[in-house]
Design an enzyme around this catalytic site. Structure first.
Site, mmCIF file in Angstrom:
data_model
loop_
_atom_site.group_PDB
_atom_site.id
_atom_site.type_symbol
_atom_site.label_atom_id
_atom_site.label_comp_id
_atom_site.label_asym_id
_atom_site.label_seq_id
_atom_site.Cartn_x
_atom_site.Cartn_y
_atom_site.Cartn_z
ATOM 1 N N GLU A 812 1.699 14.203 -6.908
ATOM 2 C CA GLU A 812 2.468 13.892 -5.693
ATOM 3 C C GLU A 812 3.807 14.625 -5.702
ATOM 4 O O GLU A 812 4.195 15.241 -4.719
ATOM 5 C CB GLU A 812 2.685 12.380 -5.581
ATOM 6 C CG GLU A 812 3.391 11.997 -4.296
ATOM 7 C CD GLU A 812 3.443 10.497 -4.070
ATOM 8 O OE1 GLU A 812 2.654 9.767 -4.696
ATOM 9 O OE2 GLU A 812 4.280 10.058 -3.253
ATOM 10 N N ARG A 890 8.023 -1.206 -5.298
ATOM 11 C CA ARG A 890 6.663 -1.733 -5.138
ATOM 12 C C ARG A 890 6.341 -2.722 -6.259
ATOM 13 O O ARG A 890 5.703 -3.749 -6.039
ATOM 14 C CB ARG A 890 5.634 -0.604 -5.103
ATOM 15 C CG ARG A 890 4.208 -1.097 -4.912
ATOM 16 C CD ARG A 890 3.241 -0.004 -4.525
ATOM 17 N NE ARG A 890 3.352 0.398 -3.139
ATOM 18 C CZ ARG A 890 2.653 -0.131 -2.144
ATOM 19 N NH1 ARG A 890 1.790 -1.099 -2.381
ATOM 20 N NH2 ARG A 890 2.806 0.278 -0.908
ATOM 21 N N GLU A 1271 -5.871 2.503 -3.891
ATOM 22 C CA GLU A 1271 -5.167 1.878 -5.006
ATOM 23 C C GLU A 1271 -5.520 0.404 -5.249
ATOM 24 O O GLU A 1271 -5.546 -0.042 -6.392
ATOM 25 C CB GLU A 1271 -3.654 1.993 -4.783
ATOM 26 C CG GLU A 1271 -3.190 3.434 -4.794
ATOM 27 C CD GLU A 1271 -1.758 3.580 -4.360
ATOM 28 O OE1 GLU A 1271 -0.908 3.786 -5.221
ATOM 29 O OE2 GLU A 1271 -1.493 3.476 -3.141
#
Ligand SMILES: Cc1cc2nc3c(=O)[nH]c(=O)nc-3n(C[C@H](O)[C@H](O)[C@H](O)COP(=O)(O)OP(=O)(O)OC[C@H]3O[C@@H](n4cnc5c(N)ncnc54)[C@H](O)[C@@H]3O)c2cc1C
Ligand code: FES
Ligand code: FES
Length: 1339
Positions: A812, A890, A1271
């Site tokens: 990423e 998160r 995910e």
């Protein structure tokens, strides 16, 4: 080497001839340093064979080698790793690559068809290797059984699929399936029972239709090149001599020639399988100037049986040995063949079949690795080597303690050659057994190997002679002489056990700094394995056939063929015949993956004048660069340039996805070993790789050196702005009123992404523009960063990605590390530049899943209802921020997992350390945090003496509940998933059975656990919640779709084709996606956070709607016309047939200050139940069964979605059990390849794996009522972790230890064994002396 050529016979062959896919290849001057993989990919441009590791550990490079055996008049085929196969060893042989067996244009091979159509390919990078392993199996054997498939695939890794669909597809080659499908009884089930396609489901209830597969007929295979048979003598008997720049290759014809050579050039190396030498050359950069291939030496290539022993020629391969021993031991008495049986057993766990097919027993002996699997057996059995040399003639030497003189050294002189090894047959009351313990069962080097031999007196049953030998306990294979001697004259009883345990504890000393670490575990294993042997012998001698203890129970966890079910619903109310939404459509590139036609970054054909770039990384974790000198590297005329910080301005040199706190090239200070100091650019890869090691960098070490979370806490080393505080309610009050307050912690290590395709990049300057193709999940950001470094506008840089061989978050943001230097080099030097990180480089520099420490304090009432919780979350972010800030947010948002906590306080710390910058990894911090919630639930249950299921159910979120960030849970299917999982797994019934099993067994324990999951879908940031698409309709009616997302195996392109096909109401074959390119869809967000289908699905619909509207008049004009007619009519009418589509998700109305509003679009829910069995003596485990229920709304494509669930589960299983990145206390990465770092293999998958998609739960907030999947399922693998913990609990209970204990993640075999405390661990632990620094630390 001087004088070699004068020494060789005049009549010698210097050109290499072999066949590739039926075509003759003549190489007039082969370089002995070339591997077959390099030659196939770079010289022949056959890029279907992939580079995954270069060390024989992944199988991505598997090809088939065929050889004609004149005596037997037959051709034999073997699968080999092309990365370790020296090209020079191929004279007169035939190579078959994936391109040679079938293709999408002419004819697919059934292996290719079945793996693709059974959905066994996601990113496709492992697929050609897997295809070739299976193909070689079919070419070699008819009537294959499941075990044959599993053995054939032992050396192949897949990081995406979780293997289940691969084996399901391949099971159709088993005799039963093929047999029945070729007879005229279409409805008769075959012996596969319920697995038989005829009795299972209707076609439309299956993920694929087996009945439509092409039949497999071995007669259709390509023939072996006749020339290799006709000219066999000239190919197979000539003296070969190949001369390269650094290395010479000699293939003598006779033993005399070989001995003469060794006498004259004692340093010359004999090479057989090259599985050791190849790795030494590649990884340890060794150069052996003369290699001698003993392929033609008769006495070294045979196995014979003499009086009392089996003689194995030194060049016989392990597979040949295994085949022979299996046949021969059937003829021997079971007593006589015990050593042979031990070798057969051990060979099953020795490497993968590709290695065994070429490696030799003698190569293993001569390597003298202290963790050799075979040397303890040979030592315990007193096997004998026959050696020969010109000066000493024939010499025999017993493999005993004096044979292994020191680390990797043996008592053999340089001019001696091993001819054979004699393995004794045994007789009388002798018992022999060997054991291997490794991190992973299949294809792993051992932690400890043991071989035990004992001779008892036939009359008195007293021990006459004993030999206890160990690998993994010192610098050489060890004979525990004292302990063995102490056994003499003793009865085989408990007294003996005590004496041996005491003696071994004393004799085998390891201290805390021992290389390899795990001192207490390794020492405990020595005793545990002997205990297994004790029981084994006891059963043989004491019981007149009645077993005292089930020895098999003790020996190993039994083997079972895996089975699976997938339960999903195919929507019947489809819009039209073309509508494939909800159908299990095969991945759009699957057939190209399976045929090797799919192009990845490094498969782009070599361009004229192309250059290769290698990065020079720091060798210190925290230091000042005091000097940098590339002059030696630049001496080679093939080296074009060395680029470093001095080539860029300070501004140009800045990089980083958010903070720009990194440098393209380190200018002054290095803060981890991932810092790039410079780049070598050369005309060839070899020149670049050699030169980069010649760049001299001097450092001044700096303090402090911060490696672990604990170090960071000590030094207060946190990123600024941290700790971040998130709170709700009143935590102080909650603890005051709670009946109980309990504290605990959970610790997790680093997980490596291990995408099969390592980071690569390829850049071309075009005038003043730059095009870059690289392995990134975020091409837009790469283009932007490249533009900044080059100081040109973004519109002059185009970044492209056709597909990735896996990403999982690892590509990423960290891709910039390689892409920016490559882009800069290409722009500056005005030449195309390519770079590919070697696997060891990739593993050392590209970052990992963040290690976590979560301390918690929890208040609850008498029932177990949670009143309040305090979490301190520490994440090891490494040396730069990267995207760790979003990751830790998160984590904070998922630390509740699925449980309602009314009062919460979360302090989240981002630790700044001297490790490579850690980064995104599937789940993005959530799985580590959710583990804390599950630990909390179990702690409450333990405290109250209640079951954890009761506590979990009591606290489970319900519809409308508010999370700790005050988002109301709407359409909450959590409870449905949980209860359906309990039902479908028959949880309560099996729990009883597990309890019964545990009551009856002391050394093997079972555990059963269920966990729920809730995963928030969104980037948590508005700006990232956007997606674009470009739709082009051509006049023939074909549609080219481009989206801002990239395809990395997750099936995004396939789903988007399905969406476009429904939206335009055309067949999916009319829609194609070529690649992601920033000049088609600009400013795209990273393909991450599982939201890509949601974002791009809506953007695609949007674009389709625009074009539908434009085509509408023509449809009205000609309602019974075809799509092509309407397109054509619009074109003739000068209507634009291209449109962009765009989607911006509803605004996230979350206020971080007030902690209110909605952060997530919606949640994906699920639950999983896993049952495991553990071996308390070794720490081994196996997952017996997993049941998953997952709410994916109305799945866009159940095959892809189930593939994502299974793949994520197996990746999570690796995180929870065996994937342990090891670091030295100074920050050096110790796990640098598949040899040291184990991801799950095929034999690790649950033996029963059932996946169900929740029915009747449409999601109103995403495309066509679907839900995100990438995910969310990963965390479900923690059910295995908690099941292991349950099993350990039972063992601890039996041994009288507290059942309240902490188990760190991953639950490796070492951690499991040491948590199963007992008299052995109690005896061993105090004897481990602490000395110096430990070998490794948990980051
Ligand atoms: C992926 C992988 C997995 C592996 N797994 C295991 C494992 O599970 N267990 C384990 O124990 N090992 C393992 N190994 C190590 C290695 O495969 C073995 O040691 C193997 O047996 C070496 O055999 P070879 O023929 O390939 O040796 P080569 O690499 O060809 O040679 C090794 C050494 O032996 C010497 N040698 C070979 N023949 C002679 C001779 N006749 N006389 C004198 N010297 C000779 C060579 O000169 C060289 O020094 C693994 C290796 C790889 C790459
Ligand atoms: S690339 Fe050859 S085994 Fe990995
Ligand atoms: S499909 Fe196997 S590694 Fe990606």
């Amino acid at each position: 080497m001087d004088g070699l050529e004068d020494f060789l016979p005049q009549c010698r062959e210097t050109s290499l001839v072999f066949f590739v896919n039926g075509k003759k290849v003549t190489e007039p001057s082969p370089d002995p340093e070339w591997t077959l993989l390099w030659y196939l990919r770079r010289k022949l441009q056959l890029t279907g064979t992939k580079y995954g590791c270069g060390e024989g550990g992944c199988g991505a490079c598997t090809v088939m080698i065929s050889r004609y055996y004149q005596v037997e008049k037959r051709v034999k085929h073997i699968a080999v790793n092309a990365c370790l196969m020296p090209l020079c060893a191929l004279h007169g042989l035939a190579v078959t690559t994936v391109e040679g067996i079938g293709n999408t244009q002419d004819r697919l091979h059934p292996v290719q068809e079945r793996i693709a159509k059974a959905h066994g390919s996601q990113c496709g990078f492992c697929t050609p290797g897997i295809v070739m392993s299976m193909y070689a199996l079919l070419r070699n054997k008819s009537n294959i059984k499941y075990d044959d498939i599993e053995t054939a695939l032992q050396g192949n890794l897949c990081r995406c699929t979780g293997y289940r669909p691969i084996v399901e597809g391949f099971k159709t080659f088993m005799e039963a399936w093929e047999g029945v499908n070729n007879v005229n009884e279409p409805n008769k089930p075959c012996s596969m029972g319920n697995d038989c396609c005829r009795v299972s489901k209707k076609d439309d209830e299956e993920l694929y239709s087996k009945s439509k597969f092409m039949p497999y007929s071995p007669t259709q295979e390509p023939i072996f090149p006749p020339e290799l048979v006709l000219k066999h003598d000239s190919y197979a008997k000539s003296f070969l001599y190949y001369r390269g720049k650094n290395v010479m290759w000699v293939r003598p014809q006779t033993l005399e020639e070989l001995l003469l050579l060794k006498n004259k050039f004692p340093e010359a190396k004999i090479v057989v399988g090259n599985t050791e030498i190849g790795v030494e050359v590649k990884i340890k950069k060794k150069i052996y100037p003369i290699l001698i291939h003993p392929f033609l030496i008769g006495e070294m290539n045979v196995i014979t049986v003499a009086d009392g022993f089996v003689r194995v020629g030194a060049a016989v391969t392990l597979s040949e040995l295994e085949e022979f021993l299996k046949l021969y031991s059937e003829k021997c008495s079971s007593a006589a063949s015990q050593v042979l049986e031990a070798i057969i057993d051990m060979l099953h766990w020795f490497a993968g079949s590709q290695v065994r097919n070429v490696a030799s027993l003698v190569g293993n002996i001569m390597t003298a690795s202290p963790i050799s699997d075979l040397n303890p057996i040979l030592m315990a059995s007193a096997s004998t080597l026959t050696l020969s040399s010109l000066d000493k003639g024939i010499r025999k030497t017993v493999i005993d303690q004096s044979f292994f003189t020191s680390y990797r050294k043996v008592n053999v002189t340089d001019n001696e050659v091993v001819l054979a090894v004699d393995i004794p047959l045994i007789e009388g009351m002798q018992f022999f057994k060997a054991y291997k313990q490794a991190r992973r069962k299949d294809d792993d080097i051992s932690i400890v190997t043991a071989a035990f031999s004992v001779k008892l007196d036939r009359n008195t049953q007293l021990v006459n002679e004993a030999k206890l030998c160990y690998g993994g306990m010192g610098p050489t294979t060890i004979y525990a002489e004292k302990s063995s001697n102490k056994m003499k004259g003793l009865y085989w009883d408990k007294h003996l056990i005590k004496i041996v345990f005491d003696s071994l504890t004393d004799e085998l000393q390891l201290d805390s700094s021992v290389p390899g670490g795990m001192a207490d575990y390794r020492k405990s294993l020595c005793l545990s394995l002997f205990f297994k042997f004790y029981i084994y012998v006891l059963n043989k001698i004491k019981t007149n056939g009645v077993k005292l203890v089930d020895d098999f129970e003790l020996y190993e966890i039994s083997h079972r063929t895996p089975n699976s079910t997938q339960c999903f619903e195919i929507k019947k109310n489809v819009k039209s015949n073309y509508d494939t939404i909800g159908k299990p459509i095969v991945h759009a590139s699957a057939l190209k993956h399976a045929t090797g036609e799919a192009i990845y970054c490094d498969d782009i054909p070599i361009l004229h004048e192309e250059l290769f770039l290698c990065l020079v990384f720091s060798t210190e974790s925290h230091a000042r660069i005091t000097s940098l000198d590339p002059s030696e590297a630049l001496i080679d005329p093939d080296v074009i340039a060395f680029l470093s910080a001095s080539d860029l301005t300070k501004e140009q040199n800045k990089m980083g996805p958010i903070l720009k706190d990194e440098e393209v090239f380190a200018s002054e200070i290095v803060t981890s070993r991932a810092c790039v100091i410079g780049a070598i650019v050369a005309k060839s890869e070899t020149a670049a790789r050699t030169a980069k090691d010649l760049v001299k960098v001097a450092y001044e070490k700096l303090q402090p050196l911060i490696i672990t979370i604990e170090d960071a806490i000590t030094y207060g080393s946190f990123y600024s702005g941290y700790p971040n505080l998130l709170q709700k309610g009143n935590i102080v009050k909650a603890f005051e009123v709670a009946n109980y307050v309990k504290e605990g912690y959970i610790r997790t290590g680093a997980q490596e992404h291990f995408y099969l395709e390592t980071m690569s990049a390829f850049a071309m300057r075009k005038e003043d523009e730059l095009e870059i193709i690289c392995t990134t999940q975020n091409p837009a950001e790469i283009a932007m960063q490249v533009a900044e470094v080059l100081e040109i506008p973004n519109h002059k840089v185009v970044a492209k990605v056709k597909r990735l061989g896996g990403g999982f978050g690892g590509k990423e943001s960290r891709s910039a590390l390689l892409a920016l230097p490559v882009a800069f080099a290409a722009y500056k030097l005005k030449k195309p530049v390519r770079a590919v990180l070697d696997r060891d480089e990739d593993m050392q520099v590209t970052g990992y899943r963040h290690p976590f420490l979560i301390k918690y304090k929890i208040g609850f009432d008498n029932n177990g209802k949670i009143m309040g919780a305090l979490f301190e979350i520490y994440a090891n972010a490494g040396n730069s921020m990267d995207i760790s800030n979003s990751m830790i947010e998160r984590a904070s948002l998922h630390v509740d997992n699925c449980y309602y906590i009314p009062n919460v306080q979360i302090k989240a710390y981002l630790c700044k350390t001297n490790l490579p910058s850690n980064t995104a990894f599937r789940g993005f911090g959530a799985p580590q945090a959710m583990l804390a919630a599950e630990a909390v639930i179990r702690d409450i249950a333990n405290t109250l003496g209640k079951s954890y299921e009761e506590i979990a159910t009591l606290n489970l979120y319900k519809e409308g509940d508010l999370t700790h960030y005050n988002q109301s849970l709407q359409y909450c299917t959590l409870s449905r998933c949980w209860h359906e999982c309990i039902d479908s797994s028959k949880y309560w019934q099996r729990k009883k059975m597990v309890d019964e099993y545990n009551r009856a067994n002391r050394w093997k324990k079972k555990g059963l656990a269920i966990v729920p999951t809730k995963y928030g879908i969104s980037f948590q940031t508005d700006v990232l919640m956007q997606g674009g698409a470009l739709l082009l309709i051509y006049t023939d009616g074909s549609v080219l779709l481009s989206i801002g997302g990239i395809e990395m195996g997750q099936g995004l392109f396939t789903k988007m084709i399905q969406v476009a096909s429904r939206a335009l109401n055309i067949d999916i074959s009319k829609v194609h996606i070529n690649e992601m390119s920033t000049d088609k869809v600009p400013n795209s967000v990273p393909t991450a956070a599982s939201v890509s289908s949601d974002l791009y699905g809506m953007a695609v619909i949007n674009a389709c709607n625009v074009l539908n509207e434009r085509l509408e008049p023509y449809k009205i004009q000609k309602p019974d016309g075809k799509w092509e007619d309407w397109v054509s009519a619009a074109y003739l009418d000068r209507v634009s047939l291209s449109a962009t589509g765009f989607y911006s998700a509803p605004k996230i109305e979350y206020c971080r200050k007030k902690n209110s509003g909605n952060l997530f679009e919606y949640f994906t829910y699920g639950a999983a139940c896993s049952e495991v069995i553990i071996d308390c003596l070794t720490g081994d485990h196996q997952v017996l069964r997993t049941d998953i229920v997952m709410d994916l709304g109305e799945s866009l494509n159940p095959a892809i979605d189930i593939g994502q669930i299974e793949g994520a589960f197996i990746q999570g299983y690796g995180l929870c059990t065996m994937e342990e990145m090891l670091f030295s206390p100074t920050g050096e990465v110790l796990s640098r390849g598949p040899g040291a770092y184990k991801i799950p293999g095929l034999s690790d998958i649950p033996k029963e794996f059932n996946v169900s998609l929740l029915k009747g739960a449409p999601n109103p907030r995403a495309v066509y009522s679907s839900k995100a999947v990438g995910e969310p399922p990963l965390f479900l693998a923690s059910s295995v972790f908690f099941a292991i913990k349950e099993a350990i609990k039972s063992a601890r209970n039996d041994a009288g230890f507290a059942t309240d204990f902490t188990l760190e993640v991953p639950a490796t075999c070492a951690r499991i064994r040491m948590a199963c405390e007992d008299h052995i661990t109690e005896q061993v632990k105090p004897t481990i002396k602490s000395k110096g620094q430990p070998w490794n630390v948990v980051p």
